[in-house]
Design a protein around this motif. Structure first.
Motif, short mmCIF file in Angstrom:
data_model
loop_
_atom_site.label_atom_id
_atom_site.label_comp_id
_atom_site.label_asym_id
_atom_site.label_seq_id
_atom_site.Cartn_x
_atom_site.Cartn_y
_atom_site.Cartn_z
N THR A 96 3.61 -24.03 -5.43
CA THR A 96 4.43 -23.06 -4.69
C THR A 96 5.02 -22.03 -5.63
N SER A 97 5.43 -22.48 -6.83
CA SER A 97 6.05 -21.53 -7.75
C SER A 97 5.01 -20.84 -8.63
N ALA A 98 3.73 -21.14 -8.39
CA ALA A 98 2.62 -20.47 -9.08
C ALA A 98 2.69 -20.61 -10.59
N VAL A 99 3.10 -21.78 -11.08
CA VAL A 99 2.97 -22.03 -12.51
C VAL A 99 1.69 -22.86 -12.70
N PRO A 100 0.94 -22.60 -13.79
CA PRO A 100 -0.39 -23.21 -13.93
C PRO A 100 -0.31 -24.65 -14.42
N LEU A 101 0.28 -25.51 -13.62
CA LEU A 101 0.47 -26.91 -13.96
C LEU A 101 0.13 -27.74 -12.73
N GLY A 102 -0.20 -29.01 -12.98
CA GLY A 102 -0.44 -29.94 -11.88
C GLY A 102 0.81 -30.75 -11.60
N GLY A 103 0.63 -31.97 -11.09
CA GLY A 103 1.78 -32.80 -10.75
C GLY A 103 1.64 -34.21 -11.27
N VAL A 195 18.72 -16.77 -6.43
CA VAL A 195 17.77 -15.64 -6.37
C VAL A 195 16.99 -15.70 -5.05
N ALA A 196 16.56 -16.90 -4.66
CA ALA A 196 15.83 -17.05 -3.40
C ALA A 196 16.73 -16.68 -2.22
N ALA A 197 18.00 -17.06 -2.29
CA ALA A 197 18.94 -16.71 -1.21
C ALA A 197 19.15 -15.20 -1.13
N ARG A 198 19.25 -14.56 -2.29
CA ARG A 198 19.42 -13.09 -2.33
C ARG A 198 18.24 -12.41 -1.63
N GLU A 199 17.02 -12.90 -1.89
CA GLU A 199 15.83 -12.31 -1.24
C GLU A 199 15.84 -12.60 0.26
N ALA A 200 16.30 -13.79 0.64
CA ALA A 200 16.37 -14.14 2.07
C ALA A 200 17.35 -13.21 2.79
N PHE A 201 18.45 -12.89 2.12
CA PHE A 201 19.42 -11.95 2.71
C PHE A 201 18.76 -10.59 2.91
N ASP A 202 17.99 -10.18 1.91
CA ASP A 202 17.29 -8.91 2.00
C ASP A 202 16.34 -8.93 3.21
N TYR A 203 15.63 -10.03 3.35
CA TYR A 203 14.68 -10.21 4.46
C TYR A 203 15.39 -10.10 5.82
N LEU A 204 16.60 -10.65 5.87
CA LEU A 204 17.36 -10.63 7.13
C LEU A 204 18.26 -9.39 7.26
N ASP A 205 18.12 -8.45 6.29
CA ASP A 205 18.97 -7.26 6.27
C ASP A 205 20.45 -7.61 6.20
N LYS A 206 20.76 -8.61 5.40
CA LYS A 206 22.16 -8.99 5.21
C LYS A 206 22.57 -8.66 3.78
N LYS A 374 9.50 -14.42 -10.89
CA LYS A 374 8.62 -15.43 -10.29
C LYS A 374 9.14 -15.87 -8.92
N ILE A 375 10.45 -16.08 -8.82
CA ILE A 375 11.01 -16.55 -7.55
C ILE A 375 10.89 -15.44 -6.49
N VAL A 376 11.15 -14.20 -6.90
CA VAL A 376 11.03 -13.07 -5.96
C VAL A 376 9.59 -12.99 -5.43
N ASP A 377 8.62 -12.99 -6.34
CA ASP A 377 7.21 -12.88 -5.92
C ASP A 377 6.84 -14.00 -4.95
N GLN A 378 7.24 -15.22 -5.31
CA GLN A 378 6.81 -16.35 -4.48
C GLN A 378 7.57 -16.39 -3.16
N PHE A 379 8.83 -15.96 -3.14
CA PHE A 379 9.56 -15.91 -1.87
C PHE A 379 8.81 -14.99 -0.89
N TRP A 380 8.42 -13.81 -1.37
CA TRP A 380 7.77 -12.86 -0.46
C TRP A 380 6.35 -13.30 -0.10
N ASN A 381 5.72 -14.05 -1.00
CA ASN A 381 4.42 -14.65 -0.64
C ASN A 381 4.58 -15.61 0.53
N LEU A 382 5.66 -16.42 0.50
CA LEU A 382 5.88 -17.36 1.60
C LEU A 382 6.19 -16.62 2.89
#
Ligand code: NAD
Length: 417
Positions: A96-103, A195-206, A374-382
């Motif tokens: 999800t966070s697009a780092v080149p690693l497995g689990g 950072v993810a919350a900040r982007e979510a606010f942007d998405y909701l125009d808050k 990275k968080i911004v890019d992946q938030f908008w990808n989701l």
């Protein structure tokens, strides 16, 4: 919830995400099974000369996208199935966070509080010796988890480097700065949550400025999230820890509350608070942003009906039960799933590994900037996946996007022999 087998839960989640993708049965089974699991019985001499046997596990779930990555925990409740499940969730988090690693994930069945430091060192080194053929900067990179920290990571790294006759700081992450750790690692989880919350606010125009925020849990993840969101201009109206919650109508000062907690051991009794609340009252406050940063399953189905926050950013792992998640979806609460919101920890672990491999260390500003990006890019990808594919939630979108990335990487590798 305690009788739910976590490995079965993981398999169900993968099945659910796979409904939105075209995956053949055999391929799906591969994605639902760890590639291998080490089970080791460690015979260790105690301080009184007796021998005790400890069981340790390391599950390498999927390495299609890169070296296995995940923590090692010390807990009496560790089981083979728990370790397998946790290693599978790491596959989703890194994808999800697009780092080149497995689990991967590991653990020893032990209550570390019952052992001396020298006993813990011998137990850890015995486990590290078993792990040595399996781990390495290009193979499998462990990290701290429940009841393990920098001390245990240093013992594992030293055992590995001694046996292999090398220096390889990238074999482990979560190290101290002087042993090859990264700037910004301590703050990373709270930072990605905000950072993810900040982007979510942007998405909701808050607007984040003057937004009302409540934070459950005032440990590493929660207090940093409170501090960072306050620095963005939000009002942190309530915070809590296991002793209870405090409320400040205008805002609390997170740094001052932290200082008070350092002195007294808890946030309750903080003199500048307007009043005290229960933890459930905190969770159901009429706020713009709620950050659960304490425990799993903090919000169950009945509590979910009373949640009034517009956005919930999951700093904790699994703070919302699946039934509560359904309720929040119906009430149009935007939930940023843990595998993105708290991914800062694993993203900066990735940066630590990159710096170890380059033997070149970044400034704190660079680490924070790269993490933010990275968080911004992946938030908008989701968001894109959620909208374009008409998925039920950002959580489903995260699982679908992650599964797709793992499938793509697996298909390109092909099957051999
Ligand atoms: P921590 O031990 O530093 O803090 C936990 C906090 O929760 C403490 O303040 C504790 O008092 C509080 N708490 C415990 N029970 C509570 C209750 N019933 N009500 C309210 N508060 C309660 O742990 P942390 O490192 O901050 O981790 C918190 C969560 O974030 C966990 O779910 C963890 O898995 C997750 N997480 C942390 C990281 C990280 O890098 N620290 C990374 C990913 C996920």
């Amino acid at each position: 919830m305690s009788d739910v087998n976590p490995f079965e839960s993981l398999r169900t989640q993968i099945d659910e995400a796979a409904q939105y993708l075209d995956v053949a049965d055999g391929e799906l089974e591969r994605l639902k099974s760890p590639e291998r699991v080490l089970e080791a019985n460690l015979s260790v001499e105690m301080d009184d000369g007796s021998i005790e046997v400890f069981r340790g596990y390391r599950s390498q779930f999927n390495g299609d996208r890169g070296p296995y990555k995940g923590g090692i925990r010390y807990h009496p409740a560790v089981t083979r199935d728990e370790v397998k499940a946790l290693s599978g969730w790491m596959v989703y988090k890194t994808a999800t966070s697009a780092v080149p690693l497995g689990g991967g994930k590991g653990g020893i069945v032990i209550d570390p509080s019952e052992y001396s430091e020298s006993e813990l060192e011998r137990i850890t080194r015995a486990f590290a010796a078993e792990l040595t053929p399996l781990i390495g900067a290009d193979r499998d990179v462990p990290a701290p988890d429940v009841n393990t920290g920098q001390r245990e990571m240093n013992w594992i790294k030293d055992t590995y480097e001694t046996i292999e006759n090398t220096t390889e700081p990238g074999v482990i992450t979560g190290k101290d700065l002087s042993s090859g750790g990264s700037e910004g690692r301590v703050e990373a989880t709270g930072r990605s949550t905000v950072v993810a919350a900040r982007e979510a606010f942007d998405y909701l125009d808050k607007d984040v400025e003057h937004a009302r925020v409540a934070v459950q849990g005032y440990g590493n993840a929660g207090w940093i999230a409170a501090k960072l969101v306050y620095e963005m201009g939000a009002n942190v109206v309530a915070v809590s820890d296991s002793s209870g919650a405090i409320y400040g109508e205008d805002t609390l000062d997170p740094v001052d509350v932290k200082e008070y907690k350092r002195e007294t051991g808890s946030v309750t009794g903080y003199p500048d608070a307007d009043r005290e609340l229960t933890n459930d009252e905190l969770l159901t406050l009429d706020v713009d942003l709620l950050i659960p940063a304490a425990l799993e399953n903090a919000i169950d189905e009945s509590l979910a009906h009373d949640i009034e926050a517009d956005v919930v950013s999951e700093a904790a792992n699994g703070p919302i039960t699946p039934a509560a998640d359904d309720v929040l979806r119906e009430t149009d609460t935007l939930v940023i799933p843990d595998i993105l919101a708290n991914a800062g920890g694993v993203v900066v672990s990735y940066f630590e590994w990159v710096q170890n491999r380059q033997r070149f260390y970044w400034t704190r500003d660079r680490v924070n900037e790269e993490l933010d990006g990275k968080i911004v890019d992946q938030f908008w990808n989701l968001v894109e996946a959620y909208e374009d594919r008409d998925l039920p939630s950002l959580r489903t979108a995260a699982y679908v996007v992650a599964l797709e990335r793992v499938i793509d990487a697996g298909e390109q590798r092909g099957t051999w022999p």
